[in-house]
Design an enzyme around this catalytic site. Structure first.
Site, mmCIF file in Angstrom:
data_model
loop_
_atom_site.group_PDB
_atom_site.id
_atom_site.type_symbol
_atom_site.label_atom_id
_atom_site.label_comp_id
_atom_site.label_asym_id
_atom_site.label_seq_id
_atom_site.Cartn_x
_atom_site.Cartn_y
_atom_site.Cartn_z
ATOM 1 C CE1 TYR A 1 -4.220 -2.393 0.329
ATOM 2 C CE2 TYR A 1 -2.429 -3.918 2.188
ATOM 3 C CZ TYR A 1 -4.123 -2.812 1.016
ATOM 4 O OH TYR A 1 -4.380 -4.188 1.634
ATOM 5 C CE LYS B 1 1.985 -18.851 0.488
ATOM 6 N NZ LYS B 1 1.158 -20.450 1.218
ATOM 7 C CG ASP C 1 -2.115 -21.072 1.957
ATOM 8 O OD1 ASP C 1 -1.308 -20.496 2.984
ATOM 9 O OD2 ASP C 1 -1.084 -21.489 1.804
ATOM 10 C CG ASP D 1 -7.368 -5.036 2.909
ATOM 11 O OD1 ASP D 1 -9.180 -5.046 3.402
ATOM 12 O OD2 ASP D 1 -7.354 -3.929 2.431
ATOM 13 C CG ASP E 1 -12.894 -7.228 3.285
ATOM 14 O OD1 ASP E 1 -12.630 -6.456 4.395
ATOM 15 O OD2 ASP E 1 -12.767 -6.648 1.967
#
Length: 355
Positions: free
Chosen positions: A135, A185, A218, A242, A246
Site C-alpha cells: 500500500y 506467507k 492460506d 485486509d 473481509d
C-alpha cells in the site's frame, strides 16, 4: 470541549454517517461526553470541484481528537486518488500503524456456518499493520500496453512498523483470552517472512502469559471457516490483514457489521480514525437499504479508545439489541430502512439510564 472530525465520504457514506451523528447526539445527551463534531467536506464532489489538491492532514490531527470517516469511492474518479489522498494520508502521515478489525457474532442467525453452535465461537480481532506492505505505492509499470507489459507492486516491511503492530497485538491479546496468531506467507516471502517471524518471537519473550502460534495465510483462511473458535487475536501485514478481515466479517453477518479503528499506540492525544470496512456501495445510494451498524460500531470503538467506557457499553448493548431482534436491514435478511435502525439504536442508548 474536544472536537471530532466527521468526513461523510461518498455513496452511502453520508447516509450511514447521518445515523452515527444521531446516535452521537443521544450519547452526548445521556453521558455528557463533551465531544462536538465538525463536518469536513473531503468527498469526491469536493475533489471534483476543487481539483487535485493536497489536504492538510496535520491540521486535522491538530484540531481534533479523532476522525469518523465514511466510505470513499466514486466512479467519476476511477483511480480513487481522492480516497487514497484521504485514507492513505491519514494513515501514513499520522503513523496510524495499528488497524483493529473486531469480528464478534451477536446472533447465531447471522453466521453462515452451520457448525457454529454458539455466538462465543466467533469472537476475534484481526490486528492489521496499516502503513506499509504493497500500500505504500512503491513500484510501477514498464512498457504499458505492449506484449512486454511489466507491472510491479513492491511490499515494504520495516522492523519499526512490525514491532509496533506486533506489540499492540500482544497487548490486546493480554487483555482478552491471551492467544495470539501470527499470519504471514513466509514460505513464499523469504525477505519479509523472517522479519515478521523473528520480531514476533523476540517480542513474545516479554509476554510469557500469551499463547502464540503461527499460520500461513492460506491455512488461516481455511481455519477461519473450519474452526473460527480457535482464534482470539490475529496479527498480520497490511495486505493479508485486509483480505482476512473481509473474510472473517462474513462469520458475523458481513461487511454491514464490520467496524475498524486505526491508531498510533504512542499517541495519547489523538484517538485515531474510525471507519466501517465496507465501501461506498453506489447501488444502494438513496434506497434506504444501507446498513448503518458498521459505522455505529466504529463510533463505539472510538468511544472505547477515548476512555468513555459507559457510553461505549451503552452503544454496544444497543447494537446487540438490533442484531438479536427483527428490525434488520436487507443485507441481514430484514426489511428495515437505514434510518429505522439508527432510530432503534438511539432509543436503546436513551434507555441506558433507566435500565
Amino acid at each position: 470541549m474536544s472536537t471530532l472530525a466527521v468526513i461523510p465520504g461518498d455513496g452511502i457514506g453520508p447516509e450511514v454517517m447521518a445515523e452515527v451523528l444521531k446516535v452521537h447526539a443521544v450519547v452526548e445527551d445521556v453521558f455528557g461526553t463533551g465531544l462536538k463534531t465538525e463536518v469536513l467536506p473531503y468527498s469526491a464532489d469536493w475533489f471534483l470541484e476543487h481539483g487535485d489538491v493536497e489536504i492538510d492532514i496535520r491540521a486535522i490531527r491538530r484540531d481534533h481528537r479523532a476522525v469518523l470517516l465514511g466510505a470513499l469511492g466514486d466512479a467519476r474518479i476511477p483511480d480513487n486518488r481522492h480516497a487514497i489522498r484521504v485514507i492513505g494520508g491519514l494513515r501514513q502521515q499520522l503513523e496510524l500503524g495499528v488497524n483493529l478489525r473486531p469480528v464478534r457474532l451477536r446472533a447465531l442467525a447471522h453466521c453462515p456456518l452451520k457448525h457454529v453452535n454458539a455466538v462465543e465461537d466467533v469472537d476475534l480481532v484481526i490486528v492489521r499493520e496499516n502503513t506499509e506492505d504493497v500500500y505504500v505505492g512503491v513500484g510501477g509499470t514498464v512498457r504499458g500496453g505492449s506484449p512486454g507489459h511489466v507491472a510491479m507492486e513492491v511490499g515494504v516491511h520495516t522492523r519499526w512498523a512490525v514491532d509496533r503492530v506486533v506489540t499492540a497485538a500482544f497487548e490486546l491479546a493480554r487483555s482478552r483470552r491471551r492467544r495470539l496468531t501470527l499470519v504471514d506467507k513466509s514460505n513464499a516471502m523469504p525477505s519479509a517472512g523472517p522479519l515478521w517471524q523473528g520480531r514476533f518471537r523476540a517480542i513474545a519473550a516479554s509476554y510469557p502469559d500469551v499463547e502464540c502460534d503461527h499460520l500461513y495465510v492460506d491455512a488461516a483462511a481455511m481455519e477461519l471457516i473450519r474452526d473460527p473458535a480457535r482464534f482470539d487475536v490475529v496479527v498480520a501485514g497490511n495486505l493479508f490483514g485486509d483480505i482476512l478481515s473481509d473474510e472473517a466479517s462474513m462469520l458475523a453477518g458481513g461487511l454491514g457489521v464490520a467496524p475498524s479503528a486505526s491508531y498510533d499506540p504512542d499517541d495519547s492525544d489523538f484517538a485515531g480514525v474510525f471507519e466501517a470496512v465496507h465501501g461506498s456501495a453506489p447501488d444502494l445510494v438513496g434506497t434506504g437499504r444501507a446498513n448503518p451498524l458498521a459505522s455505529v460500531m466504529s463510533y463505539s470503538l472510538m468511544l472505547d479508545r477515548l476512555g468513555l467506557r459507559a457510553a461505549h457499553a451503552a452503544v454496544e448493548r444497543a447494537v446487540d439489541e438490533v442484531l438479536c431482534g427483527d428490525l434488520l436491514t436487507p443485507d441481514l435478511g430484514g426489511t428495515a430502512r437505514t434510518d429505522e435502525v439508527g432510530d432503534l439504536i438511539c432509543r436503546a442508548v436513551a434507555r441506558h439510564d433507566k435500565d
